[in-house]
Design an enzyme around this catalytic site. Sequence first.
Site, mmCIF file in Angstrom:
data_model
loop_
_atom_site.group_PDB
_atom_site.id
_atom_site.type_symbol
_atom_site.label_atom_id
_atom_site.label_comp_id
_atom_site.label_asym_id
_atom_site.label_seq_id
_atom_site.Cartn_x
_atom_site.Cartn_y
_atom_site.Cartn_z
ATOM 1 N N ASP A 270 -3.272 12.717 43.971
ATOM 2 C CA ASP A 270 -1.794 12.649 43.448
ATOM 3 C C ASP A 270 -1.940 13.943 42.306
ATOM 4 O OD1 ASP A 270 1.268 12.879 44.602
ATOM 5 O OD2 ASP A 270 0.850 10.704 44.002
ATOM 6 N N GLY A 309 2.165 19.267 50.666
ATOM 7 C CA GLY A 309 1.063 20.402 51.781
ATOM 8 C C GLY A 309 1.900 21.340 51.213
ATOM 9 N N ASP A 330 6.741 12.283 51.101
ATOM 10 C CA ASP A 330 6.586 10.881 50.727
ATOM 11 C C ASP A 330 7.462 10.449 52.405
ATOM 12 O OD1 ASP A 330 4.993 11.304 48.567
ATOM 13 O OD2 ASP A 330 6.325 10.075 47.461
HETATM 14 C C1 GLA Z 1 4.035 10.455 44.790
HETATM 15 C C2 GLA Z 1 2.727 9.852 45.984
HETATM 16 C C3 GLA Z 1 3.077 8.727 46.487
HETATM 17 C C4 GLA Z 1 2.237 7.626 46.048
HETATM 18 C C5 GLA Z 1 3.601 7.912 44.700
HETATM 19 C C6 GLA Z 1 2.683 7.347 43.619
HETATM 20 O O1 GLA Z 1 4.235 10.057 45.258
HETATM 21 O O2 GLA Z 1 2.869 11.348 47.044
HETATM 22 O O3 GLA Z 1 2.272 8.894 48.051
HETATM 23 O O4 GLA Z 1 1.012 8.304 46.107
HETATM 24 O O5 GLA Z 1 3.239 9.136 44.072
HETATM 25 O O6 GLA Z 1 3.804 7.124 42.073
#
Ligand code: GLA
Length: 509
Positions: A270, A309, A330
């Site tokens: 991430d 993305g 998200d």
């Molecule tokens: C980001 C990701 C989520 C999740 C959080 C965790 O927002 O996009 O899917 O993994 O971090 O902190």
Amino acid sequence: MRRVVLLLLVTAAFAAGQTSVTGYWDFQAPRTANNDGTYRETFFELKQDGETITGRFNPNGWREMQISEGILHNGALHFVISTPHAGAAPTRVVYEGTLAQDGKFTFASIAANGTRTPGELVRTSREAALPPPRIAPPALHDVPDNGLARTPPMGWNSWNRFRGLITDADVRGIADAMVSTGMAKAGYQYINIDDTWEGQSRNANGNITTNRKFPDMKALAEYVHSKGLKLGIYSSPGPQTCAGYEGSYGHEEQDAKQYAAWGIDYLKYDWCEARNVYKDEEEQAIYQKMGDALLKSGRPIVFSLCQYGHDNVWQWGSKVGGNLWRTTGDINDHWASLDLIGFGTQQGVTQLEIAQFAKPGHFNDPDMLEIGNGGLTADEYRLHMSVWSLLAAPLLAGNDLRTMSDETKSILMNTEVIAVDQDKAVNPVRALTPDVWARTLADGSMAVGLINRGEAPAPVMVTWKSLGIAGKKIQARDLWAHKDVTVSPDDYTATVPTHGIVMLKISEK
Ligand code: GLA
């Protein structure tokens, strides 16, 4: 003893206004809700002029901000971070506290909604407060395909439901439920731990550690494997993850080796605080680094890119060894979120427009499922499951599998819809009209979604002409009703519920 005297002197000097707070500070806020023994760090650079305090939040970082309203009076420190919003009032977070005996401040942040996060404001070094020195991104090359995920990965992820509360015991319980509910049999395989498993800091050898919610990751992997399932984990290419835990920055190979040693089968990676060090355009090179590291780890590990993305990731995700890549921001458990991700434009594209980039082993990821989390109607959840399947998206349940209702089970375990998702041909879905989506399956039949995003039930029609099968004898099956339906010579019309879908499998007789 001498130390105590010194501290008392420092404290007294502060109170008298003789010692300046000018310098770098670390606000350490224990994550009491997560109850994992770690604390969140937020860095400030402060400058004192008399009682006036100025300075920066997250100095030199991607969201550096100036502090305002700063004042130090009689050992009480107060300042504000005000985040501007286009067309709306700024969000104010107040930081305040008092000088304690040992030269720290007993400190707290108070969010706009009144939430108070207590902790300590501790003096720190410039090196600790600023983003770490930049490590130059590697030159680009194509990472060999790892051969995994020939169809979209299916499993479960902790984030949507558990956020920071996920524990070893929960993961074991979810693994048990994955088997006992029939989810495993329906194809769900990966149990993925998202953010908040990480320890406060690396050990003396620089190895990543777990916090007390996950006392023994290897034993947990063994347990999950003993159920015939696979275990996934989460990290960031940045110095910190999105929840502010330790990331893999500068430790990519070491972490990949550690995951392999634990028996990890899947990594969600991430972007998060990599923003403190790199530009969006550098993401390909940075993801490539972990793609290479996973291949070198000696264990097959599915590589899941999560950078929302940016930078047309669908064009290069497979080149860095990615098996899937997030294509959106998200998800959350509200209709507006499902509607935006499924049908709206994010990062300049719709999911339909990029469907062609999904290939066996390499999939677009419009984020995890919210099915069963309670914020949507059953029709909306059926739409969620169906649209994700038409898109050949990963199916990662995000609910508590231990307490699923029969309705939730019937949605997540609709094997006829799952078969569409898992179709080996991975042909791109097309919109024949905005409300009629079709995907040709490996056996030549077609999966067709009749979609109703409106606020009242509505008829939606598919014509055989639009599917290129005019004049043929048609067999049609409703994949939610689990029965064949009678069709007209030229078309089929269904009344589709509000925010709902009718999923058909159409074949020539
Ligand atoms: C980001 C990701 C989520 C999740 C959080 C965790 O927002 O996009 O899917 O993994 O971090 O902190």
